[in-house]
Design an enzyme around this catalytic site. Structure first.
Site, PDB file in Angstrom:
ATOM      1  N   ASP A   8       0.788  -0.780   0.186  1.00 20.49           N
ATOM      2  CA  ASP A   8      -0.109  -0.155   0.179  1.00 20.49           C
ATOM      3  C   ASP A   8       0.822   0.935  -0.004  1.00 20.49           C
ATOM      4  OD1 ASP A   8      -2.333   1.409   0.196  1.00 20.49           O
ATOM      5  OD2 ASP A   8      -2.381   1.016   2.113  1.00 20.49           O
ATOM      6  N   ASP A 103      -2.970   2.425  -5.887  1.00 14.35           N
ATOM      7  CA  ASP A 103      -2.378   2.333  -4.670  1.00 14.35           C
ATOM      8  C   ASP A 103      -1.932   1.166  -4.221  1.00 14.35           C
ATOM      9  OD1 ASP A 103      -4.413   2.756  -3.897  1.00 14.35           O
ATOM     10  OD2 ASP A 103      -3.797   4.422  -2.359  1.00 14.35           O
ATOM     11  N   GLU A 104      -2.584   0.225  -4.394  1.00 19.49           N
ATOM     12  CA  GLU A 104      -2.563  -0.806  -3.865  1.00 19.49           C
ATOM     13  C   GLU A 104      -3.167  -1.916  -4.341  1.00 19.49           C
ATOM     14  OE1 GLU A 104      -5.185  -1.953  -0.251  1.00 19.49           O
ATOM     15  OE2 GLU A 104      -6.526  -0.163  -1.442  1.00 19.49           O
TER      16      GLU A 104
END
Length: 359
Positions: A8, A103-104
């Site tokens: 993350d 983003d993860e």
């Protein structure tokens, strides 16, 4: 035994902006609409979060909380480029990469390309490579399933690593506040607190049947997660055709004003998810499930791509009002409302979600 990593990025959008604007480093940065607007906050730097600013709140509220914050519009083309650079690092180790957003992502490294025996070593290498290549930091969680890995990645944020070994799973979850569990929202946590349950260990003595009786089908989910049970596989990237959110009410409602207000909340959440993935769409669809479990869907397609909460609410409220007028003589109570956006500008990796709300 599987070896799963959850990566993350730390305050991704805001961190990219601070990286590219050196003068903003160390200052509160809010990515979203202009201050004092009804636009939705896409991301907030850690400096802004200290003031209570967080994603999904309005920019007006963010400005009230932190008037000194720097407000900047999102640059999704830049975020997508950085996300691709990060994903290329993941693929050096495994093809089993499941992106959740820009983003993860989850990585299954049980069998990995470099034959590294320990997932924690892979996580350390990935974090180091991400920082060298992008000048950004990320946090990682390592465990034997997706739920535990995601919970672990939150433990030492920002720029941290947490490994949950099989023998430590119950202790790790027992000491966590129930409000920290992925899938337990504010309303549900408040109900749990009312029963004297504050930590994971407080749910362990309860039988599955008891939790189902209290929370419906989600009771089974709560029973499993406090025990670290999650058999979901890591699924490599696949195209999804829509992004949407649904709300199921604890009590059916025929209150038009309440339902319209709820629709506005859903539109804001859908807008936040679209923004997080850098997407927009032309078709807005409203889903209504009535008390008798019949389902009605109604959609409209625009010439332009839509992503703002105000536009989504405008379209969905018209759709809902038209359906409401059709049954105005004998309104049937509603148990579920949802909004989805399709005909997207490009592929996405996640579709429908569920919000936590009690009418």
């Amino acid at each position: 035994m599987r070896k799963i990593i959850h990566i993350d990025m730390d305050a991704f959008y805001a961190s990219v902006e601070q990286r590219d604007h050196k003068e903003w480093q160390g200052k509160p940065v809010v990515v979203g609409g202009p201050p004092n607007s009804r636009g939705v906050v896409c991301a907030a730097s850690y400096e802004a979060r200290k003031f209570g600013v967080k994603s999904a709140i309005s920019c007006y509220e963010a400005y009230q909380l932190c008037p000194s914050a720097i407000f900047t519009p999102p640059r999704f083309d830049v975020y997508k480029q950085v996300s691709q650079e990060i994903r290329e690092i993941f693929l050096e180790y495994t093809d089993l990469v499941e992106p959740l957003s820009l983003d993860e992502a989850y990585l299954d490294v049980t069998e990995n390309k470099k034959n590294i025996p320990h997932a924690s070593s892979i996580a350390r290498e990935i974090r180091m490579k991400v920082q060298v290549k992008t000048n950004l930091t990320c946090s990682a969680g390592v465990a034997q399933n997706k739920f535990l890995a995601k919970m672990a990645s939150e433990k030492n944020k920002p720029n941290g690593l947490c490994v949950v070994l099989p023998d430590d799973e119950i202790k790790f979850l027992s000491d966590l506040k129930l409000s920290q569990f992925f899938g337990i929202g504010k309303k549900t946590f408040a109900r749990m607190q009312a029963n004297g349950w504050n930590f994971g260990k407080d749910l362990l003595p309860l039988r599955e049947e008891e939790l189902i009786k209290l929370f419906g089908k989600m009771g089974k989910y709560y029973y499993q997660i406090v025990r670290g049970i999650d058999d979901r596989p890591v699924l490599p990237f696949r195209e999804s055709k829509s992004i949407g959110v649904e709300i199921t009410f604890e009590r059916d409602s025929a209150d038009f004003h309440f339902l319209i207000s709820t629709l506005e909340r859903i539109a804001e959440e859908v807008a936040r998810r679209l923004a997080k993935k850098g997407r927009s769409g032309k078709t807005v669809t409203v889903k209504i499930k009535y008390a008798d479990f019949t389902v009605r869907s109604k959609g409209v397609t625009s010439e332009n791509f839509l992503s703002l909460a105000s536009d989504l609410f405008f379209q969905s409220s018209i759709l809902f009002t038209n359906v409401w007028k059709e049954g105005a003589d004998q309104p049937i109570k509603i148990r579920l409302l949802g909004i989805s956006v399709s005909n997207l500008n490009s592929e996405v990796t996640e579709s429908d979600g569920q919000m936590d709300l009690f009418a």
